[in-house]
Design a protein around this motif. Structure first.
Motif, mmCIF file in Angstrom:
data_model
loop_
_atom_site.group_PDB
_atom_site.id
_atom_site.type_symbol
_atom_site.label_atom_id
_atom_site.label_comp_id
_atom_site.label_asym_id
_atom_site.label_seq_id
_atom_site.Cartn_x
_atom_site.Cartn_y
_atom_site.Cartn_z
ATOM 1 N N GLY A 77 39.669 80.746 -156.021
ATOM 2 C CA GLY A 77 39.588 80.438 -154.592
ATOM 3 C C GLY A 77 40.929 80.501 -153.891
ATOM 4 O O GLY A 77 41.982 80.325 -154.489
ATOM 5 N N LYS A 78 40.840 80.756 -152.592
ATOM 6 C CA LYS A 78 42.039 80.797 -151.752
ATOM 7 C C LYS A 78 41.803 79.933 -150.522
ATOM 8 O O LYS A 78 40.685 79.832 -150.030
ATOM 9 C CB LYS A 78 42.349 82.226 -151.337
ATOM 10 N N ILE A 79 42.893 79.309 -150.057
ATOM 11 C CA ILE A 79 42.809 78.512 -148.838
ATOM 12 C C ILE A 79 43.741 79.115 -147.792
ATOM 13 O O ILE A 79 44.783 79.680 -148.118
ATOM 14 C CB ILE A 79 43.161 77.026 -149.097
ATOM 15 N N PRO A 80 43.350 79.022 -146.513
ATOM 16 C CA PRO A 80 44.193 79.616 -145.469
ATOM 17 C C PRO A 80 45.444 78.786 -145.213
ATOM 18 O O PRO A 80 45.433 77.563 -145.315
ATOM 19 C CB PRO A 80 43.278 79.623 -144.244
ATOM 20 N N VAL A 81 46.512 79.484 -144.889
ATOM 21 C CA VAL A 81 47.735 78.839 -144.418
ATOM 22 C C VAL A 81 47.681 78.953 -142.899
ATOM 23 O O VAL A 81 47.693 80.060 -142.354
ATOM 24 C CB VAL A 81 48.999 79.528 -144.974
ATOM 25 N N VAL A 82 47.583 77.806 -142.247
ATOM 26 C CA VAL A 82 47.375 77.785 -140.801
ATOM 27 C C VAL A 82 48.606 77.226 -140.109
ATOM 28 O O VAL A 82 49.160 76.204 -140.519
ATOM 29 C CB VAL A 82 46.135 76.934 -140.439
ATOM 30 N N LYS A 83 49.010 77.920 -139.040
ATOM 31 C CA LYS A 83 50.126 77.444 -138.225
ATOM 32 C C LYS A 83 49.532 76.918 -136.920
ATOM 33 O O LYS A 83 48.754 77.605 -136.259
ATOM 34 C CB LYS A 83 51.098 78.583 -137.943
ATOM 35 N N MET A 84 49.873 75.683 -136.582
ATOM 36 C CA MET A 84 49.395 75.073 -135.344
ATOM 37 C C MET A 84 50.526 75.120 -134.324
ATOM 38 O O MET A 84 51.634 74.658 -134.601
ATOM 39 C CB MET A 84 48.985 73.625 -135.591
ATOM 40 N N ILE A 85 50.238 75.693 -133.165
ATOM 41 C CA ILE A 85 51.242 75.745 -132.099
ATOM 42 C C ILE A 85 50.634 75.162 -130.823
ATOM 43 O O ILE A 85 49.423 75.251 -130.610
ATOM 44 C CB ILE A 85 51.753 77.188 -131.857
ATOM 45 N N PRO A 86 51.450 74.547 -129.967
ATOM 46 C CA PRO A 86 50.926 74.014 -128.712
ATOM 47 C C PRO A 86 50.408 75.145 -127.826
ATOM 48 O O PRO A 86 50.980 76.240 -127.785
ATOM 49 C CB PRO A 86 52.128 73.329 -128.064
ATOM 50 N N ASP A 87 49.338 74.873 -127.126
ATOM 51 C CA ASP A 87 48.764 75.845 -126.188
ATOM 52 C C ASP A 87 49.718 75.973 -125.003
ATOM 53 O O ASP A 87 49.977 74.991 -124.298
ATOM 54 C CB ASP A 87 47.389 75.357 -125.730
ATOM 55 N N PRO A 88 50.275 77.182 -124.757
ATOM 56 C CA PRO A 88 51.245 77.334 -123.660
ATOM 57 C C PRO A 88 50.625 77.086 -122.281
ATOM 58 O O PRO A 88 51.335 76.773 -121.323
ATOM 59 C CB PRO A 88 51.742 78.771 -123.787
ATOM 60 N N LYS A 89 49.319 77.163 -122.164
ATOM 61 C CA LYS A 89 48.649 76.941 -120.878
ATOM 62 C C LYS A 89 48.389 75.454 -120.625
ATOM 63 O O LYS A 89 47.989 75.075 -119.532
ATOM 64 C CB LYS A 89 47.322 77.698 -120.849
ATOM 65 N N ASP A 90 48.591 74.623 -121.651
ATOM 66 C CA ASP A 90 48.315 73.194 -121.534
ATOM 67 C C ASP A 90 49.618 72.453 -121.243
ATOM 68 O O ASP A 90 50.506 72.370 -122.093
ATOM 69 C CB ASP A 90 47.688 72.682 -122.825
ATOM 70 N N THR A 91 49.734 71.874 -120.055
ATOM 71 C CA THR A 91 50.969 71.166 -119.673
ATOM 72 C C THR A 91 51.031 69.766 -120.277
ATOM 73 O O THR A 91 52.086 69.142 -120.271
ATOM 74 C CB THR A 91 51.080 71.066 -118.139
ATOM 75 N N THR A 92 49.903 69.274 -120.818
ATOM 76 C CA THR A 92 49.916 67.931 -121.421
ATOM 77 C C THR A 92 50.265 67.975 -122.903
ATOM 78 O O THR A 92 50.442 66.932 -123.523
ATOM 79 C CB THR A 92 48.535 67.260 -121.253
ATOM 80 N N PHE A 93 50.338 69.148 -123.455
ATOM 81 C CA PHE A 93 50.662 69.348 -124.874
ATOM 82 C C PHE A 93 49.679 68.639 -125.806
ATOM 83 O O PHE A 93 50.056 68.140 -126.857
ATOM 84 C CB PHE A 93 52.098 68.902 -125.193
ATOM 85 N N THR A 94 48.405 68.582 -125.408
ATOM 86 C CA THR A 94 47.396 67.953 -126.255
ATOM 87 C C THR A 94 46.531 68.981 -126.974
ATOM 88 O O THR A 94 45.911 68.664 -127.978
ATOM 89 C CB THR A 94 46.487 67.020 -125.433
ATOM 90 N N ARG A 95 46.487 70.180 -126.475
ATOM 91 C CA ARG A 95 45.693 71.235 -127.127
ATOM 92 C C ARG A 95 46.613 72.118 -127.960
ATOM 93 O O ARG A 95 47.781 72.315 -127.618
ATOM 94 C CB ARG A 95 44.968 72.080 -126.083
ATOM 95 N N THR A 96 46.058 72.619 -129.051
ATOM 96 C CA THR A 96 46.834 73.493 -129.926
ATOM 97 C C THR A 96 46.065 74.779 -130.201
ATOM 98 O O THR A 96 44.855 74.852 -130.012
ATOM 99 C CB THR A 96 47.131 72.810 -131.277
ATOM 100 N N ILE A 97 46.778 75.747 -130.665
ATOM 101 C CA ILE A 97 46.201 77.020 -131.077
ATOM 102 C C ILE A 97 46.460 77.165 -132.571
ATOM 103 O O ILE A 97 47.586 76.955 -133.039
ATOM 104 C CB ILE A 97 46.836 78.206 -130.320
ATOM 105 N N SER A 98 45.412 77.491 -133.311
ATOM 106 C CA SER A 98 45.547 77.693 -134.758
ATOM 107 C C SER A 98 45.733 79.172 -135.036
ATOM 108 O O SER A 98 44.996 80.007 -134.518
ATOM 109 C CB SER A 98 44.296 77.199 -135.486
ATOM 110 N N ASP A 99 46.698 79.470 -135.874
ATOM 111 C CA ASP A 99 46.957 80.853 -136.248
ATOM 112 C C ASP A 99 46.986 80.925 -137.774
ATOM 113 O O ASP A 99 47.803 80.270 -138.419
ATOM 114 C CB ASP A 99 48.294 81.308 -135.657
ATOM 115 N N THR A 100 46.063 81.697 -138.358
ATOM 116 C CA THR A 100 46.023 81.854 -139.805
ATOM 117 C C THR A 100 47.083 82.873 -140.212
ATOM 118 O O THR A 100 47.032 84.038 -139.805
ATOM 119 C CB THR A 100 44.629 82.305 -140.278
ATOM 120 N N LEU A 101 48.031 82.410 -141.026
ATOM 121 C CA LEU A 101 49.129 83.273 -141.457
ATOM 122 C C LEU A 101 48.797 84.065 -142.719
ATOM 123 O O LEU A 101 49.405 85.093 -142.980
ATOM 124 C CB LEU A 101 50.387 82.441 -141.706
#
Length: 198
Positions: A77-101
């Motif tokens: 089995g393999k598990i994803p390596v995920v990078k979480m970054i803040p959503d640039p459109k969100d000024t409250t910095f509460t939403r994130t975008i997940s990017d599978t590396l």
């Protein structure tokens, strides 16, 4: 003449009684320490089983009650390596975008440095080869089917070689408190992945 012999006999009786009293205090304390250290090793293995089951469920949407399937899953089995970054459109910095590396091997990232061979994941430490019981299935929780699993071992398995009477006493004490007489993680009657030590 009788007085020195009596003193020697009394001294021997006092020494024997002192030894018996000392032993009656030390034996249960040593038993608790030995059982506790063995329990810690068993708990670590149960945590490894829980981690594997949780990863298995993420991929397969259910748990497995078969150690061969679990070991095969860990090996391949393999598990994803995920990078979480803040959503640039969100000024409250509460939403994130997940990017599978990418993906990494479950075995390499979690199990390769364990003190036991992966094929021995099902073997209870200190038990002379006894196996954990592994169950999996579904239960109904408020009209919703929920996947569950349970891995367990009775106290007799990991306490082999310790004082038998003290093992019996410990088991009885756990049963009197309506606790499982051993160590387990997960539950077949509740949607929980907690261990009974937590």
């Amino acid at each position: 003449m009788k007085s020195p012999i009596l003193k020697v006999v009394l001294s021997l009786v006092i020494l024997v009684l002192a030894y018996l009293i000392f032993n009656s205090i030390v034996t249960p304390v040593k038993f608790k320490n030995d059982l506790g250290s063995r329990g810690s090793v068993v708990i670590d293995k149960l945590k490894d089983i829980r981690t594997a089951e949780q990863l298995f469920k993420q991929i397969n949407r259910h748990y497995t009650g078969d150690f061969d399937s679990l070991v095969q899953f860990i090996r391949t089995g393999k598990i994803p390596v995920v990078k979480m970054i803040p959503d640039p459109k969100d000024t409250t910095f509460t939403r994130t975008i997940s990017d599978t590396l990418g993906y990494v091997s479950i075995y390499d990232s979690i199990y390769s440095k364990k003190a036991y061979k992966l094929e021995e994941l099902n073997v209870v430490p200190y038990s002379d080869g006894e196996k954990f019981e592994l169950l999996a299935g579904q239960i109904d929780k408020g009209g919703v089917k929920v996947a569950v699993f349970e891995a367990s071992t009775p106290i007799e398995f990991y306490s082999k070689g310790l004082n038998k009477q003290l093992v019996i006493n410990q088991k009885k004490e756990m049963e009197n408190k309506n606790k499982f007489p051993g160590l387990k993680v997960g539950s077949m009657i509740d949607a929980s992945t907690d261990g009974n030590w937590e």
